[in-house]
Scaffold this motif. Structure first.
Motif, PDB file in Angstrom:
ATOM      1  N   GLY A 234      -7.870   0.023   1.242  1.00 35.50           N
ATOM      2  CA  GLY A 234      -8.710   0.034   2.433  1.00 35.50           C
ATOM      3  C   GLY A 234      -8.186   0.811   3.616  1.00 35.50           C
ATOM      4  O   GLY A 234      -8.873   0.928   4.640  1.00 35.50           O
ATOM      5  N   ALA A 235      -6.976   1.374   3.535  1.00 32.37           N
ATOM      6  CA  ALA A 235      -6.451   2.184   4.630  1.00 32.37           C
ATOM      7  C   ALA A 235      -7.141   3.540   4.667  1.00 32.37           C
ATOM      8  O   ALA A 235      -7.649   4.027   3.649  1.00 32.37           O
ATOM      9  N   THR A 236      -7.157   4.156   5.840  1.00 32.47           N
ATOM     10  CA  THR A 236      -7.727   5.488   6.026  1.00 32.47           C
ATOM     11  C   THR A 236      -6.595   6.507   6.110  1.00 32.47           C
ATOM     12  O   THR A 236      -5.651   6.327   6.897  1.00 32.47           O
TER      13      THR A 236
ATOM     14  N   SER B  49       4.367  -0.090   2.424  1.00 25.08           N
ATOM     15  CA  SER B  49       3.122  -0.365   1.703  1.00 25.08           C
ATOM     16  C   SER B  49       2.821  -1.861   1.711  1.00 25.08           C
ATOM     17  O   SER B  49       1.661  -2.276   1.836  1.00 25.08           O
ATOM     18  N   ALA B  50       3.858  -2.677   1.603  1.00 24.56           N
ATOM     19  CA  ALA B  50       3.658  -4.125   1.645  1.00 24.56           C
ATOM     20  C   ALA B  50       3.135  -4.558   3.013  1.00 24.56           C
ATOM     21  O   ALA B  50       2.236  -5.404   3.111  1.00 24.56           O
TER      22      ALA B  50
ATOM     23  N   GLY C  72      -7.137  -8.368   8.372  1.00 24.12           N
ATOM     24  CA  GLY C  72      -8.290  -7.900   9.129  1.00 24.12           C
ATOM     25  C   GLY C  72      -8.095  -6.718  10.041  1.00 24.12           C
ATOM     26  O   GLY C  72      -8.972  -6.405  10.854  1.00 24.12           O
ATOM     27  N   TYR C  73      -6.990  -6.009   9.928  1.00 24.63           N
ATOM     28  CA  TYR C  73      -6.757  -4.837  10.765  1.00 24.63           C
ATOM     29  C   TYR C  73      -7.281  -3.574  10.084  1.00 24.63           C
ATOM     30  O   TYR C  73      -7.249  -3.465   8.851  1.00 24.63           O
ATOM     31  N   SER C  74      -7.735  -2.622  10.879  1.00 32.37           N
ATOM     32  CA  SER C  74      -7.965  -1.282  10.365  1.00 32.37           C
ATOM     33  C   SER C  74      -6.646  -0.521  10.452  1.00 32.37           C
ATOM     34  O   SER C  74      -5.927  -0.617  11.452  1.00 32.37           O
ATOM     35  N   VAL C  75      -6.308   0.212   9.396  1.00 36.03           N
ATOM     36  CA  VAL C  75      -5.009   0.892   9.328  1.00 36.03           C
ATOM     37  C   VAL C  75      -5.221   2.350   8.929  1.00 36.03           C
ATOM     38  O   VAL C  75      -5.893   2.638   7.934  1.00 36.03           O
ATOM     39  N   THR C  76      -4.618   3.245   9.711  1.00 39.33           N
ATOM     40  CA  THR C  76      -4.639   4.679   9.418  1.00 39.33           C
ATOM     41  C   THR C  76      -3.240   5.104   8.991  1.00 39.33           C
ATOM     42  O   THR C  76      -2.250   4.726   9.627  1.00 39.33           O
ATOM     43  N   VAL C  77      -3.149   5.868   7.921  1.00 38.33           N
ATOM     44  CA  VAL C  77      -1.853   6.265   7.380  1.00 38.33           C
ATOM     45  C   VAL C  77      -1.829   7.775   7.150  1.00 38.33           C
ATOM     46  O   VAL C  77      -2.865   8.435   7.114  1.00 38.33           O
ATOM     47  N   THR C  78      -0.617   8.290   6.996  1.00 37.08           N
ATOM     48  CA  THR C  78      -0.434   9.662   6.528  1.00 37.08           C
ATOM     49  C   THR C  78       0.756   9.691   5.589  1.00 37.08           C
ATOM     50  O   THR C  78       1.671   8.863   5.710  1.00 37.08           O
ATOM     51  N   ALA C  79       0.730  10.605   4.639  1.00 36.43           N
ATOM     52  CA  ALA C  79       1.843  10.715   3.691  1.00 36.43           C
ATOM     53  C   ALA C  79       3.059  11.276   4.408  1.00 36.43           C
ATOM     54  O   ALA C  79       2.959  12.230   5.180  1.00 36.43           O
TER      55      ALA C  79
ATOM     56  N   ASP D 266      -1.539   6.400  -2.025  1.00 40.28           N
ATOM     57  CA  ASP D 266      -2.780   6.233  -2.787  1.00 40.28           C
ATOM     58  C   ASP D 266      -3.118   4.752  -2.956  1.00 40.28           C
ATOM     59  O   ASP D 266      -4.286   4.348  -2.893  1.00 40.28           O
ATOM     60  N   GLU D 267      -2.086   3.946  -3.138  1.00 42.14           N
ATOM     61  CA  GLU D 267      -2.287   2.514  -3.352  1.00 42.14           C
ATOM     62  C   GLU D 267      -2.879   1.837  -2.114  1.00 42.14           C
ATOM     63  O   GLU D 267      -3.815   1.041  -2.220  1.00 42.14           O
TER      64      GLU D 267
END
Length: 299
Positions: free
Chosen positions: A50-52, A19-20, A29-36, A44-45
């Motif tokens: 701003g993550a997707t 998460s850090a 400035g990066y776009s970041v995509t995450v999954t649980a 959620d944090e």
């Protein structure tokens, strides 16, 4: 505002370190995509930051130029890479997978071959330092793998780390991290046994520390352990006994995979596993001192 020149990042393993790192990527400035992967609160944090979020590892890979992993074990990495919803199923040709965790080199090399067959690159890049330093972009990053692939992603690694190393062929980063952690845990166990033995010999722990720390053995590690031995403060080394046991176990396995036998790893692993078996796995590494004290009670 995201820069169009920056690669799209996928990140799986949103624990304290993950998460850090995601926050650092978003802040730079990066776009970041995450999954649980295992837990929700930190996911959620980062989504709020701003993550997707998407549903699975395949969708992370489909959305990303670089897929980053920071999970606990090689088995977890392999599970995330494989299957119809795995990373390999969604990788775009020319993309890169980076394993930031502490994994077995043999597993890393096998996954690297599979990733190469899919037209992408696989790098190992285990980490040193803390989540706070991750937020500040000050990690130590032990990179390895194809040099051209490493140089391609190095600008991103430089945004995450203060010291970014390329250590050799795929698996060399994980091997370096395992050697580092093996060395650390040998020191931990020597120090904690020493304090427990001082108790048995009627020597004040403070006196032992004063003598030993006045010579060449003085180190940050000694002070981490002394923080608990002398003041009852284990927080100077935020690493669980369970995770230390896993890492030394991986070191022992690495030596076997190389056709060798460790001379010191076995005893260190036995001591740590004994603490885990005694119910101490979730406690912090300096607290392994209590395990030695318990072992010496009847001596």
């Amino acid at each position: 505002m995201k820069s169009m020149s920056k690669p799209a990042i996928g990140y799986i393993g949103i624990g304290l370190m993950g998460s850090a790192m995601v926050k650092r990527l978003l802040n730079t400035g990066y776009s970041v995509t995450v999954t649980a992967n295992r837990s929700r609160p930190l996911v959620d944090e980062v989504v709020a930051a701003g993550a997707t979020e998407v549903s699975n590892a395949r969708e992370v890979a489909e959305a990303s130029d670089i897929v980053m992993l920071c999970v606990a074990t090689s088995a977890q990495v392999e599970s995330l890479m494989h299957g119809e919803d795995g990373i390999l199923a969604g990788l775009k040709p020319g993309s890169t997978v980076i394993d930031f965790g502490t994994s077995l080199p043999a597993s890393t090399q096998s996954l690297g071959a599979e990733t190469a067959a899919a037209g992408s690159a696989y790098l190992d890049a285990p980490l040193g330092r803390t989540p706070q330093q991750a937020i500040d972009g000050l990690l130590n990053i032990m990179g390895a793998g194809d040099k051209a692939a490493f140089e391609k992603v190095k600008p991103v690694l430089d945004d995450l780390g203060e010291n970014v190393f390329h250590l050799g062929p795929l698996g060399a980063g994980h091997a370096t991290k395992l050697i580092n952690n093996f060395f650390a845990q040998c020191m931990v166990n020597a120090l904690t046994e020493g304090f427990a033995m001082a108790d048995k010999m009627g020597i004040e722990r403070q006196d032992l520390y004063n003598v030993v720390s006045s010579g060449p053995l003085h180190s940050m590690m000694m002070d981490f352990i002394a923080g608990y031995a002398l003041q009852g403060d284990a927080s100077k080394m935020q690493f669980s006994i369970k995770n230390a046991t896993k890492d030394v176990g991986y070191y022992v396995q690495m030596t076997k995979d190389a056709g060798l036998e460790t001379l010191m790893g076995g005893n260190t692993l036995d001591a740590l596993q004994g603490a885990v078996d005694a119910g101490m796995g979730e406690r912090l590494v300096p607290e392994v001192l209590d395990h030695y004290v318990d072992q010496f009670k009847d001596g």
